[in-house]
Design an enzyme around this catalytic site. Sequence first.
Site, PDB file in Angstrom:
ATOM      1  N   ASP A  37       0.759  -1.222  -0.010  1.00 57.89           N
ATOM      2  CA  ASP A  37       0.012  -0.025   0.127  1.00 57.89           C
ATOM      3  C   ASP A  37       0.786   1.290  -0.046  1.00 57.89           C
ATOM      4  O   ASP A  37       0.442   2.157   0.532  1.00 57.89           O
ATOM      5  CB  ASP A  37      -0.811   0.101   1.115  1.00 57.89           C
ATOM      6  CG  ASP A  37      -1.879  -1.089   1.138  1.00 57.89           C
ATOM      7  OD1 ASP A  37      -1.797  -1.834   0.069  1.00 57.89           O
ATOM      8  OD2 ASP A  37      -2.671  -1.208   2.204  1.00 57.89           O
ATOM      9  N   LYS A  44      -6.296  -4.896  -3.376  1.00 59.09           N
ATOM     10  CA  LYS A  44      -7.086  -5.853  -2.512  1.00 59.09           C
ATOM     11  C   LYS A  44      -7.934  -4.647  -1.673  1.00 59.09           C
ATOM     12  O   LYS A  44      -7.843  -3.600  -1.990  1.00 59.09           O
ATOM     13  CB  LYS A  44      -5.978  -6.209  -1.312  1.00 59.09           C
ATOM     14  CG  LYS A  44      -5.333  -4.915  -0.500  1.00 59.09           C
ATOM     15  CD  LYS A  44      -4.265  -5.457   0.352  1.00 59.09           C
ATOM     16  CE  LYS A  44      -3.361  -4.505   1.127  1.00 59.09           C
ATOM     17  NZ  LYS A  44      -4.039  -4.013   2.133  1.00 59.09           N
ATOM     18  N   CYS A  96      -2.235  -2.904   7.696  1.00 60.47           N
ATOM     19  CA  CYS A  96      -1.936  -3.879   6.598  1.00 60.47           C
ATOM     20  C   CYS A  96      -0.703  -4.681   6.460  1.00 60.47           C
ATOM     21  O   CYS A  96      -0.523  -5.863   6.137  1.00 60.47           O
ATOM     22  CB  CYS A  96      -2.172  -2.950   5.421  1.00 60.47           C
ATOM     23  SG  CYS A  96      -3.722  -2.246   5.174  1.00 60.47           S
TER      24      CYS A  96
END
Length: 228
Positions: free
Chosen positions: A10, A112, A145
């Site tokens: 990310d 995702k 995450c």
Amino acid sequence: MSDTALLLIDVQNSYLVQDVRDALGWPPIWRLDRVVAECRDAAEAARTSHLPVIYSRQIPSTAKMLALNPRSARHRRSRAALVPKLTAEDRHWRSEIIDAVAPQPDDLVLDKTRHSFFAYTELDPILRSMNIRRLVVAGLQTNVCVEATVRAALERNFEVAVAEDAVTTDGPALHFAALDAMRVLYVEVAPWRELLAPGAAWDVAYRTPNYGRDPAYWSDPHMPLPNP
């Protein structure tokens, strides 16, 4: 072919602007510029060593609020009036990987919608097809995450390492606490240069410095230590 892959979690433009994060009550990311640079260098080193580099990209679910944890959905609804209205172009830009660590043609980018990179994605079968058994994880955020991905990887019997100099989150307290939480799960936590070095043994897991032995470890971090 190597059995190690680098996962970059990310590292997206959304972290470069604070307006939505402020509206949701989230602080800026600690040492973001430095960590983005470390992610870039780690990716370049992995490519040089012919290791796969796989990016996750967090995107909204097409189910919108229905896909969110109920408490998260309630929080977002309560602050919806504070969140700036974004154009489709701006939303797209925010979802893209930061230019400084942009994927190269041979890299993979997988979308995702959950914290874990493994949840409802093709990451696991892709790694199995590539005969990957060891994962070096870097990116954002250490306690969200990154940690969710690490725990999911452990459940799938991958060997996992976290590049401590190439991950970050909302602040140092959360960052270091998450690293310690992962260490005790036999996750290797070290600088990425050690983890990606040829022949790296990954043999220091579970040896958190002074783990459980330093009296300060058992103190409430929000209370001052007594005078000696």
